[in-house]
Write an enzyme that holds these catalytic residues in place. Structure first.
Site, short mmCIF file in Angstrom:
data_model
loop_
_atom_site.label_atom_id
_atom_site.label_comp_id
_atom_site.label_asym_id
_atom_site.label_seq_id
_atom_site.Cartn_x
_atom_site.Cartn_y
_atom_site.Cartn_z
N CYS A 225 0.86 -1.18 0.00
CA CYS A 225 0.00 0.00 0.00
C CYS A 225 0.91 1.24 0.00
O CYS A 225 2.13 1.14 0.14
CB CYS A 225 -0.88 0.00 1.25
N GLU A 339 0.16 -0.50 16.38
CA GLU A 339 -0.66 0.67 16.03
C GLU A 339 -1.62 1.00 17.17
O GLU A 339 -1.82 2.17 17.51
CB GLU A 339 -1.44 0.38 14.74
S1 SF4 Z 1 -2.84 2.36 7.43
FE1 SF4 Z 1 -1.43 0.64 7.19
S2 SF4 Z 1 -2.34 -0.64 5.60
FE2 SF4 Z 1 -3.35 1.37 5.50
S3 SF4 Z 1 -2.22 2.56 3.97
FE3 SF4 Z 1 -1.32 3.00 5.96
S4 SF4 Z 1 0.36 1.53 6.20
FE4 SF4 Z 1 -0.97 0.78 4.55
#
Ligand code: SF4
Length: 520
Positions: A225, A339
């Protein structure tokens, strides 16, 4: 998009037995009687057969042509002893050929890594590598030359047998290292090699059972991503601009391949800041950190480069905003995930973690009219909706985040895997075990009723998953490199012709800018 990757065909092919279209079992070609007998003793399936070919290229080719043809077979393995060329090979170790060459003709065998891994899971010492077919017994000087050319083992038949006998069917070569000779009278390690051949025989049968023509349904979008690409680029640029070592708190993204690659280039991954020398450069991972970590870094005079994904930073900002306004923040997420720890740390006195509807039932807050919820960015959409629904029922005035917390990449990859799982016999998800969004893809597929497996790479594929599977769904979590997907497709093509069809549910164009510390 559809692409067909055929099983590699030999340069010259003859048809030794029944039609390739006839579904049948394993044919083992073994040069010598004692090798053939060792393999026979290990076989378990009535459809398996062993044909002895004789020693050396000329004799084995002649014998193949002259002797009675084998019965129908669906896959072929050449099994015998070999001279080990690498110093760290011992008698009894197995070499599975990634390619066999006689110096003129080279045949690549892309399924070797899968078979070697299956042999290791069976408790055998096995590795994949190049095998050279030679015309005479290998002398010490020749060994050094062949090893320097990158060959792991040398034999006297494999290149001739795979080109003469497989006739387009899947083919593999398993050689057991003796002490370097080929004849029964000259192998002090021969007994160990024969024991390994016998033990390898049922694994060769499992490999043959997994062989077939198949379709790979490739989920799109998949793999990196924008947040992961940005985080990796930040570490790469930090290494380039500041030189190694660059410290990274926690895994920059949750993928073992990415971490190993950056480690090789000079990144040092640490769990906590006290492992970083004062004044050094430290990168915060894509998952974000709590404010206390930033304070600690500042007190230690560390030079911080923040690779927190902007979409995680958005959730942090929301947590602060709600807390400042006196709200209790119900954070939907998984305990222990980095996170979640970072988001909880933004407003620790005002934030509670809720993982399930049961957690919601047990939740008690000071002011039920001032509750807001936030989400970890990588949750399964439907499961998160269950928990937010329970919160809404309990706290009807609950405030929601300004925009979805589950990020676009998570949402898109879940929709994409759902689309392939519907038509697949099994789904393979490239990603590491600690990657939340990758684990959710496995669960998403399983909720569609299709078994799914999380793999770091092709060697994690258990051949039993593929037996009977004609359509394989393939995707990759947001932290898994695209190269792993290619590697898996190549490995599968060693089990029979693979037709790759990409099923794209949406396209992505999100990009994030880099922090000023690494802008050129
Ligand atoms: S939150 Fe995590 S999965 Fe979503 S774009 Fe950001 S790094 Fe990628």
């Amino acid at each position: 998009m559809t692409e067909t990757i055929p099983q590699p065909r030999a340069a010259e092919e003859t048809e030794p037995g029944g039609s390739p279209a006839v579904a049948a079992g394993l044919l083992v070609l073994a040069p010598l009687r004692f090798e053939a007998n060792a393999v026979r003793r290990g076989l378990t399936q009535p459809t398996s057969q062993v044909q002895r070919t004789g020693m050396g290229v000329t004799r084995s080719k002649k014998r193949l042509a002259a002797e009675s043809k084998p019965g129908p077979f669906s896959a072929m393995v050449v099994m015998g002893t070999a001279a080990g060329l690498a110093d760290d090979l011992s008698p009894g170790d197995l070499v599975v050929a990634t390619e066999v060459s006689d110096g003129e003709i080279t045949v690549e065998l892309p399924g070797a890594d899968l078979l070697a891994a299956e042999l290791r899971r069976a408790g055998l010492n096995a590795r994949a590598g190049r095998i050279r077919t030679v015309g005479k017994l290998v002398k010490a000087a020749d060994r050094a030359t062949l090893a320097a050319d990158g060959y792991l083992a040398a034999d006297m038949e494999s290149a001739a047998l795979v080109t003469a006998a497989a006739a387009g069917r899947p083919v593999a070569v398993i050689r057991a290292v003796s002490d370097g000779g080929f004849g029964p009278g000259m192998v002090s390690g021969g007994m160990a090699a024969l024991r390994s051949l016998r033990a390898a025989a049922p694994v060769a049968e499992r490999w043959a059972a997994a062989c077939r023509e198949r379709t790979v349904l490739l989920a799109g979008p998949r793999s990196f991503c924008a947040g992961v690409e940005r985080a990796i680029e930040i570490v790469e640029r930090a290494l380039e601009l500041r030189g190694a070592p660059v410290y990274v708190r926690k895994q920059i993204v949750h993928n073992t391949r990415v971490v190993a690659d950056l480690e090789q280039r000079g990144a040092i991954f640490v769990d906590e800041l006290d492992e970083v020398p004062n004044g050094a450069t430290v990168v915060f991972s894509a998952h974000g950190v709590a404010p206390a970590v930033r304070t600690d870094a500042s007190e230690r005079s560390l030079s911080v480069i923040d690779a927190t994904c902007p979409l995680v930073s958005k959730v942090h900002a929301e947590a602060r905003r709600f807390a400042e306004k006196g709200y209790t923040v119900a954070l939907i997420g998984h305990a222990g995930h980095e996170e979640v720890e970072g988001t909880l740390g933004e407003a620790p006195d005002s934030t509670v973690l809720v993982q399930t509807a049961a957690d919601v039932a047990a939740l008690s807050v000071a002011d039920p009219s001032k509750v807001a919820y936030l989400m970890q960015t990588t949750l399964a959409i439907d499961e998160a909706a269950d928990v937010s629904g329970a919160l809404r029922e309990k706290f009807p005035q609950m405030r929601a985040p300004g925009s979805d917390d589950i990020c676009y990449a998570t949402t898109n990859r879940q929709a994409a895997v759902r689309a392939v799982a519907a038509d697949a016999d099994v789904v393979l998800v490239a990603g590491s075990k600690n990657s939340s969004n990758s684990v959710r893809l496995v669960e998403r597929s399983e909720r569609e009723g299709t078994p799914a497996h999380l793999i770091d790479g092709a060697t994690d594929i258990d051949l039993s998953w593929l037996t009977g599977a004609s359509v394989i769904g393939l995707t990759a979590g947001a932290s898994a490199p695209p190269a792993v997907v290619s590697e898996i497709i190549t490995a599968l093509s060693g089990l029979g012709t693979v037709t790759v069809t990409e099923r794209v549910t949406t396209t992505e164009s999100v990009q994030f800018g880099l922090p000023r510390e690494v802008r050129r």
